[in-house]
Design a protein around this motif. Structure first.
Motif, PDB file in Angstrom:
ATOM      1  N   VAL A  14       0.509  -0.999   0.232  1.00 52.24           N
ATOM      2  CA  VAL A  14      -0.139  -0.367   0.100  1.00 52.24           C
ATOM      3  C   VAL A  14       1.127   1.141   0.048  1.00 52.24           C
ATOM      4  O   VAL A  14       0.559   2.587  -1.095  1.00 52.24           O
ATOM      5  CB  VAL A  14      -0.607   0.036   1.549  1.00 52.24           C
ATOM      6  N   ASP A  79      -3.933   8.185   4.525  1.00 52.27           N
ATOM      7  CA  ASP A  79      -4.927   8.135   4.383  1.00 52.27           C
ATOM      8  C   ASP A  79      -4.926   6.976   3.119  1.00 52.27           C
ATOM      9  O   ASP A  79      -5.588   5.876   3.568  1.00 52.27           O
ATOM     10  CB  ASP A  79      -5.223   9.276   2.842  1.00 52.27           C
ATOM     11  N   ALA A  80      -3.881   6.477   2.926  1.00 51.10           N
ATOM     12  CA  ALA A  80      -3.704   5.248   2.309  1.00 51.10           C
ATOM     13  C   ALA A  80      -4.429   3.974   2.874  1.00 51.10           C
ATOM     14  O   ALA A  80      -4.833   2.691   2.459  1.00 51.10           O
ATOM     15  CB  ALA A  80      -2.487   5.053   1.299  1.00 51.10           C
ATOM     16  N   THR A  82      -5.628   4.111   6.237  1.00 45.51           N
ATOM     17  CA  THR A  82      -7.005   3.765   6.315  1.00 45.51           C
ATOM     18  C   THR A  82      -7.665   3.546   5.192  1.00 45.51           C
ATOM     19  O   THR A  82      -8.292   2.648   5.859  1.00 45.51           O
ATOM     20  CB  THR A  82      -7.784   5.395   6.602  1.00 45.51           C
ATOM     21  N   LYS A  83      -7.320   3.778   4.157  1.00 44.11           N
ATOM     22  CA  LYS A  83      -8.328   3.352   2.505  1.00 44.11           C
ATOM     23  C   LYS A  83      -8.172   1.579   2.528  1.00 44.11           C
ATOM     24  O   LYS A  83      -9.126   1.123   2.891  1.00 44.11           O
ATOM     25  CB  LYS A  83      -8.108   3.715   1.965  1.00 44.11           C
ATOM     26  N   ALA A  84      -6.979   1.165   2.526  1.00 44.32           N
ATOM     27  CA  ALA A  84      -6.710  -0.134   2.865  1.00 44.32           C
ATOM     28  C   ALA A  84      -7.334  -0.788   3.957  1.00 44.32           C
ATOM     29  O   ALA A  84      -7.624  -2.074   4.098  1.00 44.32           O
ATOM     30  CB  ALA A  84      -4.966  -0.440   2.713  1.00 44.32           C
ATOM     31  N   TYR A  85      -7.410  -0.811   4.834  1.00 46.83           N
ATOM     32  CA  TYR A  85      -7.948  -1.169   6.011  1.00 46.83           C
ATOM     33  C   TYR A  85      -9.718  -1.132   6.651  1.00 46.83           C
ATOM     34  O   TYR A  85      -9.746  -1.142   7.452  1.00 46.83           O
ATOM     35  CB  TYR A  85      -7.110  -1.282   7.546  1.00 46.83           C
ATOM     36  N   ASP A  86      -9.872  -0.462   5.310  1.00 45.11           N
ATOM     37  CA  ASP A  86     -11.202  -0.118   5.893  1.00 45.11           C
ATOM     38  C   ASP A  86     -11.830   0.599   6.590  1.00 45.11           C
ATOM     39  O   ASP A  86     -13.016   0.404   6.685  1.00 45.11           O
ATOM     40  CB  ASP A  86     -12.299  -1.887   5.196  1.00 45.11           C
ATOM     41  N   GLY A  87     -11.221   1.898   6.679  1.00 46.27           N
ATOM     42  CA  GLY A  87     -11.478   1.972   8.081  1.00 46.27           C
ATOM     43  C   GLY A  87     -11.912   1.478   9.984  1.00 46.27           C
ATOM     44  O   GLY A  87     -11.607   2.103  10.710  1.00 46.27           O
ATOM     45  N   HIS A 118      -3.819  -2.095  13.456  1.00 34.33           N
ATOM     46  CA  HIS A 118      -4.516  -2.405  12.709  1.00 34.33           C
ATOM     47  C   HIS A 118      -5.639  -3.296  14.073  1.00 34.33           C
ATOM     48  O   HIS A 118      -4.972  -3.693  15.216  1.00 34.33           O
ATOM     49  CB  HIS A 118      -4.009  -3.992  11.764  1.00 34.33           C
TER      50      HIS A 118
END
Length: 121
Positions: A14, A79-80, A82-87, A118
């Motif tokens: 990511v 940001d990346a 956060t998006k990769a872990y779906d928030g 995570h």
């Protein structure tokens, strides 16, 4: 490397495209190793000078940390991730945590930015 604070392969996939590729005249040090070094300091709360040898010189990690902060790289990384872990992450940043100046490796006061972690389960 495989240390408890090192990037996972997923996180590296990511983050890697977001890192600058421009060399400063000398052969570029492995970004993943340097990023893992930075995360070791941020996650452990240890001074930069206590960075384990497996990560290379602490000055490399510290200088890259500062350079990436100035360039806005950390915002893009957060940001990346956060998006990769779906928030589904927990974050701590310098707006909510202050550390002692010696923990951050600074000579005069300072804040430190922690990393996204995570959530378990």
């Amino acid at each position: 490397m495989g240390g408890r604070y090192d990037l996972t392969n997923f996180e590296w996939r990511v983050i890697a495209p977001l890192l600058p590729r421009k060399s400063r005249g000398v052969p570029r040090v492995d970004d993943r190793r340097v990023l893992s070094a930075i995360l070791w300091v941020l996650r452990s709360g240890s001074p930069w000078r206590d960075l384990p040898e497996r990560y290379g010189p602490y000055t490399t990690a510290y200088n890259r940390f500062v350079r990436w902060r100035r360039a806005g790289i950390w915002d893009a990384i957060m940001d990346a991730i956060t998006k990769a872990y779906d928030g589904h992450i927990q974050m701590v940043d310098s707006s909510s945590v202050r550390v002692h100046q010696h923990a951050a490796g600074a000579k005069k006061g300072g804040q430190i930015v922690a990393w996204a972690v995570h959530e378990a389960g």
